[in-house]
Design a protein around this motif. Sequence first.
Motif, PDB file in Angstrom:
ATOM      1  N   LYS A   1      35.983  11.016  34.771  1.00 36.86           N
ATOM      2  CA  LYS A   1      34.748  10.228  34.697  1.00 36.86           C
ATOM      3  C   LYS A   1      33.861  10.484  35.913  1.00 36.86           C
ATOM      4  O   LYS A   1      32.654  10.729  35.785  1.00 36.86           O
ATOM      5  CB  LYS A   1      35.080   8.742  34.591  1.00 36.86           C
ATOM      6  CG  LYS A   1      33.839   7.859  34.396  1.00 36.86           C
ATOM      7  CD  LYS A   1      34.157   6.376  34.505  1.00 36.86           C
ATOM      8  CE  LYS A   1      35.097   5.929  33.406  1.00 36.86           C
ATOM      9  NZ  LYS A   1      35.339   4.467  33.454  1.00 36.86           N
TER      10      LYS A   1
ATOM     11  N   LEU B   1      42.029  12.815  25.265  1.00 35.73           N
ATOM     12  CA  LEU B   1      41.680  11.735  24.341  1.00 35.73           C
ATOM     13  C   LEU B   1      42.000  12.084  22.894  1.00 35.73           C
ATOM     14  O   LEU B   1      41.774  11.273  21.994  1.00 35.73           O
ATOM     15  CB  LEU B   1      40.191  11.405  24.469  1.00 35.73           C
ATOM     16  CG  LEU B   1      39.728  10.916  25.854  1.00 35.73           C
ATOM     17  CD1 LEU B   1      38.208  10.736  25.871  1.00 35.73           C
ATOM     18  CD2 LEU B   1      40.420   9.615  26.239  1.00 35.73           C
TER      19      LEU B   1
ATOM     20  N   LYS C   1      40.526  14.246  20.890  1.00 41.27           N
ATOM     21  CA  LYS C   1      39.285  14.266  20.120  1.00 41.27           C
ATOM     22  C   LYS C   1      39.049  15.668  19.572  1.00 41.27           C
ATOM     23  O   LYS C   1      39.350  16.674  20.231  1.00 41.27           O
ATOM     24  CB  LYS C   1      38.103  13.873  21.009  1.00 41.27           C
ATOM     25  CG  LYS C   1      38.156  12.435  21.545  1.00 41.27           C
ATOM     26  CD  LYS C   1      37.602  11.463  20.529  1.00 41.27           C
ATOM     27  CE  LYS C   1      37.426  10.079  21.128  1.00 41.27           C
ATOM     28  NZ  LYS C   1      36.871   9.127  20.149  1.00 41.27           N
TER      29      LYS C   1
ATOM     30  N   ILE D   1      32.397  11.750  22.741  1.00 40.01           N
ATOM     31  CA  ILE D   1      33.268  11.235  23.797  1.00 40.01           C
ATOM     32  C   ILE D   1      32.550  10.084  24.499  1.00 40.01           C
ATOM     33  O   ILE D   1      31.424  10.244  24.970  1.00 40.01           O
ATOM     34  CB  ILE D   1      33.608  12.329  24.819  1.00 40.01           C
ATOM     35  CG1 ILE D   1      34.378  13.466  24.144  1.00 40.01           C
ATOM     36  CG2 ILE D   1      34.419  11.761  25.974  1.00 40.01           C
ATOM     37  CD1 ILE D   1      34.651  14.635  25.063  1.00 40.01           C
ATOM     38  N   ASP D   2      33.190   8.931  24.544  1.00 42.62           N
ATOM     39  CA  ASP D   2      32.644   7.784  25.254  1.00 42.62           C
ATOM     40  C   ASP D   2      33.009   7.916  26.727  1.00 42.62           C
ATOM     41  O   ASP D   2      34.185   8.014  27.081  1.00 42.62           O
ATOM     42  CB  ASP D   2      33.222   6.483  24.688  1.00 42.62           C
ATOM     43  CG  ASP D   2      32.540   5.238  25.273  1.00 42.62           C
ATOM     44  OD1 ASP D   2      31.974   5.335  26.372  1.00 42.62           O
ATOM     45  OD2 ASP D   2      32.592   4.181  24.619  1.00 42.62           O
ATOM     46  N   ARG D   3      32.001   7.944  27.586  1.00 38.68           N
ATOM     47  CA  ARG D   3      32.233   8.106  29.025  1.00 38.68           C
ATOM     48  C   ARG D   3      33.244   7.081  29.556  1.00 38.68           C
ATOM     49  O   ARG D   3      34.057   7.380  30.428  1.00 38.68           O
ATOM     50  CB  ARG D   3      30.904   7.966  29.774  1.00 38.68           C
ATOM     51  CG  ARG D   3      31.031   8.067  31.294  1.00 38.68           C
ATOM     52  CD  ARG D   3      29.701   7.729  31.941  1.00 38.68           C
ATOM     53  NE  ARG D   3      28.689   8.669  31.538  1.00 38.68           N
ATOM     54  CZ  ARG D   3      28.438   9.803  32.178  1.00 38.68           C
ATOM     55  NH1 ARG D   3      29.154  10.126  33.237  1.00 38.68           N
ATOM     56  NH2 ARG D   3      27.486  10.606  31.770  1.00 38.68           N
ATOM     57  N   GLN D   4      33.191   5.860  29.023  1.00 39.47           N
ATOM     58  CA  GLN D   4      34.069   4.807  29.524  1.00 39.47           C
ATOM     59  C   GLN D   4      35.536   5.072  29.199  1.00 39.47           C
ATOM     60  O   GLN D   4      36.427   4.467  29.797  1.00 39.47           O
ATOM     61  CB  GLN D   4      33.643   3.455  28.944  1.00 39.47           C
ATOM     62  CG  GLN D   4      32.250   3.012  29.360  1.00 39.47           C
ATOM     63  CD  GLN D   4      32.057   3.049  30.874  1.00 39.47           C
ATOM     64  OE1 GLN D   4      32.882   2.541  31.628  1.00 39.47           O
ATOM     65  NE2 GLN D   4      30.968   3.666  31.316  1.00 39.47           N
ATOM     66  N   ASP D   5      35.792   5.945  28.238  1.00 37.91           N
ATOM     67  CA  ASP D   5      37.175   6.264  27.878  1.00 37.91           C
ATOM     68  C   ASP D   5      37.779   7.360  28.752  1.00 37.91           C
ATOM     69  O   ASP D   5      38.985   7.603  28.692  1.00 37.91           O
ATOM     70  CB  ASP D   5      37.254   6.713  26.407  1.00 37.91           C
ATOM     71  CG  ASP D   5      36.930   5.585  25.443  1.00 37.91           C
ATOM     72  OD1 ASP D   5      37.099   4.411  25.823  1.00 37.91           O
ATOM     73  OD2 ASP D   5      36.507   5.886  24.301  1.00 37.91           O
ATOM     74  N   LEU D   6      36.943   8.009  29.554  1.00 44.58           N
ATOM     75  CA  LEU D   6      37.433   9.122  30.356  1.00 44.58           C
ATOM     76  C   LEU D   6      38.400   8.630  31.431  1.00 44.58           C
ATOM     77  O   LEU D   6      38.122   7.646  32.131  1.00 44.58           O
ATOM     78  CB  LEU D   6      36.270   9.860  31.024  1.00 44.58           C
ATOM     79  CG  LEU D   6      35.326  10.636  30.109  1.00 44.58           C
ATOM     80  CD1 LEU D   6      34.210  11.265  30.931  1.00 44.58           C
ATOM     81  CD2 LEU D   6      36.080  11.700  29.337  1.00 44.58           C
ATOM     82  N   PRO D   7      39.546   9.285  31.603  1.00 47.62           N
ATOM     83  CA  PRO D   7      40.462   8.900  32.695  1.00 47.62           C
ATOM     84  C   PRO D   7      39.824   9.170  34.041  1.00 47.62           C
ATOM     85  O   PRO D   7      39.059  10.127  34.199  1.00 47.62           O
ATOM     86  CB  PRO D   7      41.685   9.794  32.457  1.00 47.62           C
ATOM     87  CG  PRO D   7      41.178  10.951  31.653  1.00 47.62           C
ATOM     88  CD  PRO D   7      40.055  10.419  30.814  1.00 47.62           C
TER      89      PRO D   7
END
Length: 569
Positions: free
Chosen positions: A151, A185, A187, A193-199
């Motif tokens: 992120k 993820l 995907k 890709i949702d930025r908030q889901d990024l490790p």
Amino acid sequence: METSPSSGSDEKDPCRAPLLERRRQLTDELASSPYDLILFLERAVVYSNLAYPDLAAGDAYRALLLTDEVRDEGFEYHDQAREALDKYASEPCPEVLRHGSLADVDAAPDVDMVDGHSVDGPHPRQQLATLASVRCFQVLSLSLLLCGCLKTALSFCERGLAVVPTNTELNEIKTYIEQVARRKLRKGPEESIDRQDLPDRGVVRREIYPWNTYEPDRFSEESLSFLNQRLTTMAPKCEVRVSSLPVLLEGESETDGYEVIPTCDQLGLFAKEDIAPGEVVLKEYSLLTANNRLKESTCDACGTELPPLSSNSQAVSCPECYDTVFCDEFCYSQAEKQYHPAICEKEVDSIAKDPDSKDIDQSLYLLLLSRLLAMSTHQDIHPLEVEEVKYIWGDFVPTEQNDIDLSVNAGPPPEWTLPFSFKYNIETPLHLLEKMDIDIYDTLDRHDLWVFNTAYSKFRGTASARKNPRDGRPDVAAVHPFWCLANHDCDPNVTWEWGGRMLLSARETRVVGKGPGGIKAGEEILNHYCDVDLPVQKRREWAQGSLGGWCMCKRCRDEAAYLSNGENR
């Protein structure tokens, strides 16, 4: 001035030795010119080539901050940063800025710059500062990607592309970030890709760095004499000796079933005379504590619950910063002696407090680092020389085990084990220092990122935490250096309780077999750092995260071997 690396493996490596020497030279130059952003960028590149992406990110971030100092006349170090950069303005562009497509921008300064970032300015230093900021974004985004902080890597990458949208390197890095994100993820190529889901948490090297001259010879007569002298008042029936411990493993292995397993030497506590069941083994006081609740009623010094308000309360408030409260005059006097003046009225109290549940562990380790930095500053010593951490072993592995083999026939990369994030390892520690009115550039020798990482390594394997009885969240942590000299075992012969003082007491009964407790003269004091009621797999998962490898105590090996045999029948 730093000394040359002494590791034999480094001297034999024809590629690594020159890089380490160049790192030493750049570090010495930074000591003489601490606001030189070009030097920071050059050292960041050296760290990248040495496979320390976290340290590369740390230097690139300081360089990025200095580009802001150059541009803004109102910033604190504007004059120093500008003067340091001016010496490059009349010379050919520094090599570190002539990287890939950045060299095209240098040749044609009006190309590809947008949103007010034009390198055309009243002085060539503006061009250098802008080019340097893009180079910083390149190093930061790639280094953080390699650390697993996707992120933040994407954020820095996009900030660079906002300045130079067609930069080849940044666009390639963004593609790499998205590819890794899709794998992690799960995907598909066309899925968003949702930025908030990024490790945004990764792992980095956990080692005694080749240039670290602060790690003592813990087995020397001098060290043992010092530790045993300090121990006399805390644990009069114990002494510090060298102990042979099982080597932690990286994962599942047939070693569980072996009668003889690999061992290593560490310090340990041993009984000098018999200790009865239930008897106090050690009573230790420490100021290396942390509380992540903003308005919690705990003593700022020792972390114990404050006494109820009453006419005869012993609680004491600092007369300068009234919100800082101590449980009694003793804690207040110790705080004044060891750390409090460094942070008094410095507005650091709210930093990293009341974190999200997913960040609780990181915030507590950060606050322990904050206290260590305050102790170091007030006592005017290097953080790794503070007695509370100096003799602690950080479960380090040899440098060569962390190195990446770049040969054609290389095997898989090594498993790094020190948890890392940009926010908690780089950004917030520097913010804390700035709040303490510390110059983060001119004190690089004490506040380099490798120093923070070394402290974190020591905290990870030794800090104890106390849960809040209202919600079960860990909210207070501490490092008790003599308590953690008692080595971990999943069949401990002591139990512990922390409430302002750390108490080790001999167990009434043992965990395995429920045999009688007590400790015989000559036996090692066996502590427990995790919940020993957990099953073996959970205990080993804890050890992997905190100690850097699977626990190989006899109980863990016996239970794992039993489960393995059961599955095979």
